[in-house]
Design a protein around this motif. Structure first.
Motif: not given
Length: 245
Positions: A170-174
């Protein structure tokens, strides 16, 4: 002759009665300060000090900069006189001290932020959402000028971690956000810290930190009206965007 002596005796007695009053007028009461107000000449020094503190705050423009807080300090000073004159000496003095403290704390300046070299870097362009974005988790209502995540939002973080674990890469951006109180630069630093706090919570839940990117937005992109307390509370948030690959 006897009549003359009688008059002298009367004069002496009158002088003896007046001397303490005259001495008091020149020397004041021990531990008291001459500050005529409400038909009383002398008060404990805390009361005239409270008057001076309120007057200085007015001269400094605090009554216009933060009128509600200024009015509260002035009322505390007035109430202190009322309590003191009702024979509650120590309680009145304590209230006068509180009025002095309130006047000195009017309209506080924003705290000086700690150095953050990374915060001064150009703001990265957020990734555009695509059809691969599988979830957006919003953690709302950070306290004003804070970046610690409240326990009430732990279920959202747990849910985000469980969703992320379903995808192999997965690729997560916060994204971190602020309300519009304070400068843009200060809020940029704070918004990055909010995003980093959410990242730390995910890492604690077993998510690989190298798959998480954090972005600060200062007070850009509000989701509610920044003119109201409720709207600003909603804008103080972090959003977790999960991209499945």
């Amino acid at each position: 002759m006897k009549e003359g002596m009688s008059m002298s005796s009367v004069v002496r007695k009158m002088l003896m009665l007046l001397l303490p009053v005259i001495a008091l007028a020149f020397t004041g009461c021990a531990g008291m300060e001459f500050a005529p107000k409400r038909a009383v000449w002398y008060y404990p020094p805390e009361f005239p000090a409270a008057d001076r503190a309120i007057a200085k705050a007015r001269v400094d423009g605090k009554d216009k900069e933060c009128p509600k807080e200024f009015a509260a300090a002035a009322k505390m000073r007035d109430d202190a006189y009322d309590v003191y004159l009702s024979c509650k000496t120590q309680e009145g003095i304590d209230m006068a001290k509180k009025a002095i403290a309130m006047a000195g704390e009017l309209c506080p300046k924003p705290p000086v932020p700690t150095p953050c070299p990374a915060c001064d870097q150009p703001k990265p362009t957020p990734e555009k959402a695509t059809e691969k974005e599988v979830a957006v988790i919003r953690i709302v209502n950070f306290d004003f000028d804070k970046y610690n995540i409240k326990a009430v939002f732990k279920p959202e973080l747990d849910m985000a971690a469980e969703i992320i674990k379903k995808y192999p890469n997965p690729s997560i951006t916060i994204d971190g956000y602020c309300d519009n109180k304070g400068s843009y630069k200060y809020n940029m630093r704070l918004s990055i810290r909010r995003a980093e706090a959410a990242k730390a919570a995910l890492v604690k839940n077993g998510i690989n930190g190298s798959s998480i990117r954090t972005v600060g937005h200062s007070y850009d992109d509000p989701i509610a009206d920044n003119k109201t307390d409720a709207g600003r509370a909603k804008n103080r948030r972090a959003e977790i965007h999960i991209i499945g690959k």
